[in-house]
Design a protein around this motif. Structure first.
Motif, PDB file in Angstrom:
ATOM      1  N   ASN A  33       0.926  -1.312   0.161  1.00 13.19           N
ATOM      2  CA  ASN A  33      -0.100   0.023   0.075  1.00 13.19           C
ATOM      3  C   ASN A  33       0.873   1.384   0.033  1.00 13.19           C
ATOM      4  O   ASN A  33       0.766   2.055   0.788  1.00 13.19           O
ATOM      5  CB  ASN A  33      -0.833   0.081   1.179  1.00 13.19           C
ATOM      6  CG  ASN A  33      -1.924  -1.098   1.163  1.00 13.19           C
ATOM      7  OD1 ASN A  33      -2.499  -1.008   0.089  1.00 13.19           O
ATOM      8  ND2 ASN A  33      -2.047  -1.913   2.145  1.00 13.19           N
ATOM      9  N   GLY A  34       1.771   1.382  -0.954  1.00 12.89           N
ATOM     10  CA  GLY A  34       2.462   2.562  -1.269  1.00 12.89           C
ATOM     11  C   GLY A  34       3.740   2.671  -0.375  1.00 12.89           C
ATOM     12  O   GLY A  34       4.532   3.579  -0.284  1.00 12.89           O
ATOM     13  N   GLY A  35       4.237   1.485   0.399  1.00 12.04           N
ATOM     14  CA  GLY A  35       5.356   1.653   0.800  1.00 12.04           C
ATOM     15  C   GLY A  35       5.227   1.661   2.667  1.00 12.04           C
ATOM     16  O   GLY A  35       3.992   1.805   3.020  1.00 12.04           O
ATOM     17  N   VAL A  36       6.363   1.716   3.168  1.00 13.03           N
ATOM     18  CA  VAL A  36       6.585   1.756   4.681  1.00 13.03           C
ATOM     19  C   VAL A  36       7.103   2.991   4.914  1.00 13.03           C
ATOM     20  O   VAL A  36       8.422   3.387   4.779  1.00 13.03           O
ATOM     21  CB  VAL A  36       7.404   0.607   5.305  1.00 13.03           C
ATOM     22  CG1 VAL A  36       7.400   0.671   6.686  1.00 13.03           C
ATOM     23  CG2 VAL A  36       6.753  -0.737   4.626  1.00 13.03           C
ATOM     24  N   VAL A  80       9.322  12.735   8.215  1.00 12.75           N
ATOM     25  CA  VAL A  80       8.708  11.462   7.703  1.00 12.75           C
ATOM     26  C   VAL A  80       9.778  10.577   6.641  1.00 12.75           C
ATOM     27  O   VAL A  80      10.470  11.309   5.754  1.00 12.75           O
ATOM     28  CB  VAL A  80       7.468  11.936   7.021  1.00 12.75           C
ATOM     29  CG1 VAL A  80       6.925  10.700   6.225  1.00 12.75           C
ATOM     30  CG2 VAL A  80       6.547  12.872   7.652  1.00 12.75           C
ATOM     31  N   TYR A  81       9.784   9.259   6.953  1.00 19.84           N
ATOM     32  CA  TYR A  81      11.066   8.687   6.302  1.00 19.84           C
ATOM     33  C   TYR A  81      10.248   7.634   5.593  1.00 19.84           C
ATOM     34  O   TYR A  81       9.456   6.695   6.180  1.00 19.84           O
ATOM     35  CB  TYR A  81      11.902   7.876   7.419  1.00 19.84           C
ATOM     36  CG  TYR A  81      12.702   9.175   8.051  1.00 19.84           C
ATOM     37  CD1 TYR A  81      13.713   9.560   7.310  1.00 19.84           C
ATOM     38  CD2 TYR A  81      12.153   9.905   9.242  1.00 19.84           C
ATOM     39  CE1 TYR A  81      14.560  10.620   8.227  1.00 19.84           C
ATOM     40  CE2 TYR A  81      12.615  11.019   9.790  1.00 19.84           C
ATOM     41  CZ  TYR A  81      13.922  11.523   9.396  1.00 19.84           C
ATOM     42  OH  TYR A  81      14.601  12.213   9.983  1.00 19.84           O
ATOM     43  N   ASP A  82      10.707   7.287   4.487  1.00 21.04           N
ATOM     44  CA  ASP A  82      10.244   6.050   3.592  1.00 21.04           C
ATOM     45  C   ASP A  82      11.310   5.060   3.682  1.00 21.04           C
ATOM     46  O   ASP A  82      12.291   5.058   3.075  1.00 21.04           O
ATOM     47  CB  ASP A  82      10.232   6.490   1.969  1.00 21.04           C
ATOM     48  CG  ASP A  82       9.516   5.375   1.273  1.00 21.04           C
ATOM     49  OD1 ASP A  82       9.654   4.075   1.822  1.00 21.04           O
ATOM     50  OD2 ASP A  82       9.093   5.348   0.168  1.00 21.04           O
ATOM     51  N   VAL A  83      11.055   3.859   4.536  1.00 23.54           N
ATOM     52  CA  VAL A  83      11.967   3.048   4.701  1.00 23.54           C
ATOM     53  C   VAL A  83      11.820   1.747   4.024  1.00 23.54           C
ATOM     54  O   VAL A  83      12.429   0.631   4.184  1.00 23.54           O
ATOM     55  CB  VAL A  83      12.002   2.624   6.237  1.00 23.54           C
ATOM     56  CG1 VAL A  83      12.491   3.925   6.957  1.00 23.54           C
ATOM     57  CG2 VAL A  83      10.783   1.950   6.788  1.00 23.54           C
ATOM     58  N   THR A  84      10.812   2.015   2.979  1.00 21.70           N
ATOM     59  CA  THR A  84      10.614   0.705   1.998  1.00 21.70           C
ATOM     60  C   THR A  84      11.796  -0.047   1.468  1.00 21.70           C
ATOM     61  O   THR A  84      11.874  -1.181   1.596  1.00 21.70           O
ATOM     62  CB  THR A  84       9.460   0.969   0.893  1.00 21.70           C
ATOM     63  OG1 THR A  84       8.578   1.809   1.329  1.00 21.70           O
ATOM     64  CG2 THR A  84       9.184  -0.178   0.463  1.00 21.70           C
ATOM     65  N   ASN A  85      12.694   0.583   1.078  1.00 21.59           N
ATOM     66  CA  ASN A  85      13.973   0.146   0.267  1.00 21.59           C
ATOM     67  C   ASN A  85      14.962  -0.106   1.230  1.00 21.59           C
ATOM     68  O   ASN A  85      15.923  -0.647   0.985  1.00 21.59           O
ATOM     69  CB  ASN A  85      14.418   1.164  -0.694  1.00 21.59           C
ATOM     70  CG  ASN A  85      13.342   1.265  -1.905  1.00 21.59           C
ATOM     71  OD1 ASN A  85      12.716   0.172  -2.289  1.00 21.59           O
ATOM     72  ND2 ASN A  85      13.460   2.253  -2.572  1.00 21.59           N
ATOM     73  N   PHE A  86      14.798   0.194   2.740  1.00 21.52           N
ATOM     74  CA  PHE A  86      15.858   0.204   3.612  1.00 21.52           C
ATOM     75  C   PHE A  86      15.479  -1.109   4.534  1.00 21.52           C
ATOM     76  O   PHE A  86      16.189  -1.776   5.328  1.00 21.52           O
ATOM     77  CB  PHE A  86      15.813   1.334   4.529  1.00 21.52           C
ATOM     78  CG  PHE A  86      17.109   1.340   5.683  1.00 21.52           C
ATOM     79  CD1 PHE A  86      18.236   1.350   5.233  1.00 21.52           C
ATOM     80  CD2 PHE A  86      16.688   1.143   6.896  1.00 21.52           C
ATOM     81  CE1 PHE A  86      19.293   1.302   6.075  1.00 21.52           C
ATOM     82  CE2 PHE A  86      17.482   1.245   7.678  1.00 21.52           C
ATOM     83  CZ  PHE A  86      18.990   1.115   7.564  1.00 21.52           C
ATOM     84  N   LEU A  87      14.100  -1.790   4.158  1.00 18.51           N
ATOM     85  CA  LEU A  87      13.884  -2.920   5.060  1.00 18.51           C
ATOM     86  C   LEU A  87      14.820  -3.966   4.773  1.00 18.51           C
ATOM     87  O   LEU A  87      15.139  -4.573   6.278  1.00 18.51           O
ATOM     88  CB  LEU A  87      12.542  -3.645   4.633  1.00 18.51           C
ATOM     89  CG  LEU A  87      11.296  -2.621   4.506  1.00 18.51           C
ATOM     90  CD1 LEU A  87      10.192  -3.295   4.194  1.00 18.51           C
ATOM     91  CD2 LEU A  87      10.770  -2.413   6.101  1.00 18.51           C
ATOM     92  N   ALA A 116      13.882  -6.237   9.246  1.00 20.97           N
ATOM     93  CA  ALA A 116      12.992  -5.754   8.839  1.00 20.97           C
ATOM     94  C   ALA A 116      11.513  -5.942   9.574  1.00 20.97           C
ATOM     95  O   ALA A 116      10.809  -4.942   9.474  1.00 20.97           O
ATOM     96  CB  ALA A 116      12.492  -6.304   7.342  1.00 20.97           C
ATOM     97  N   LYS A 117      11.564  -6.661  10.210  1.00 21.72           N
ATOM     98  CA  LYS A 117      10.206  -7.085  11.236  1.00 21.72           C
ATOM     99  C   LYS A 117       9.749  -5.682  11.946  1.00 21.72           C
ATOM    100  O   LYS A 117       8.659  -5.295  12.064  1.00 21.72           O
ATOM    101  CB  LYS A 117      10.441  -8.147  12.005  1.00 21.72           C
ATOM    102  CG  LYS A 117       9.289  -8.409  13.032  1.00 21.72           C
ATOM    103  CD  LYS A 117       9.372  -9.926  13.635  1.00 21.72           C
ATOM    104  CE  LYS A 117       8.146 -10.195  14.426  1.00 21.72           C
ATOM    105  NZ  LYS A 117       8.507 -11.664  15.148  1.00 21.72           N
TER     106      LYS A 117
END
Length: 85
Positions: free
Chosen positions: A18-21, A29-36, A43-44
């Motif tokens: 749904n648009g990333g984490v 505000v940080y988009d950590v999707t590619n850092f999981l 990643a958990k």
């Protein structure tokens, strides 16, 4: 100029489907999707905090240097000010 997001905007980004984490740390505000997969703690925990304010948990386990190192590449904006009633 930095983009601003509401807590509701961030809450809509709680998983990869749904648009990333996205997470909030302080007012960023940080988009950590590619850092999981890169996160040393796994990643958990990032997935569990997706869409939420992770400030308390972040500062419990990380120092200022971590945010300085990774923040610039992960930060997508700032949290919008909300009226305090």
């Amino acid at each position: 100029m930095s983009k601003t997001y509401t807590a509701k905007d961030v809450a809509e980004h709680k998983d990869e489907k749904n648009g990333g984490v996205w997470i909030i740390v302080d007012n960023g505000v940080y988009d950590v999707t590619n850092f999981l997969d890169e996160h040393p703690g796994g990643a958990k925990i990032l997935k569990r905090m997706g869409g939420k304010n992770a400030s308390k948990q972040f500062w419990k386990y990380h120092g200022d240097g971590v945010l300085k190192k990774y923040g610039p590449k992960l930060k997508i904006g700032d949290l919008a000010e909300t009226a305090k009633l």
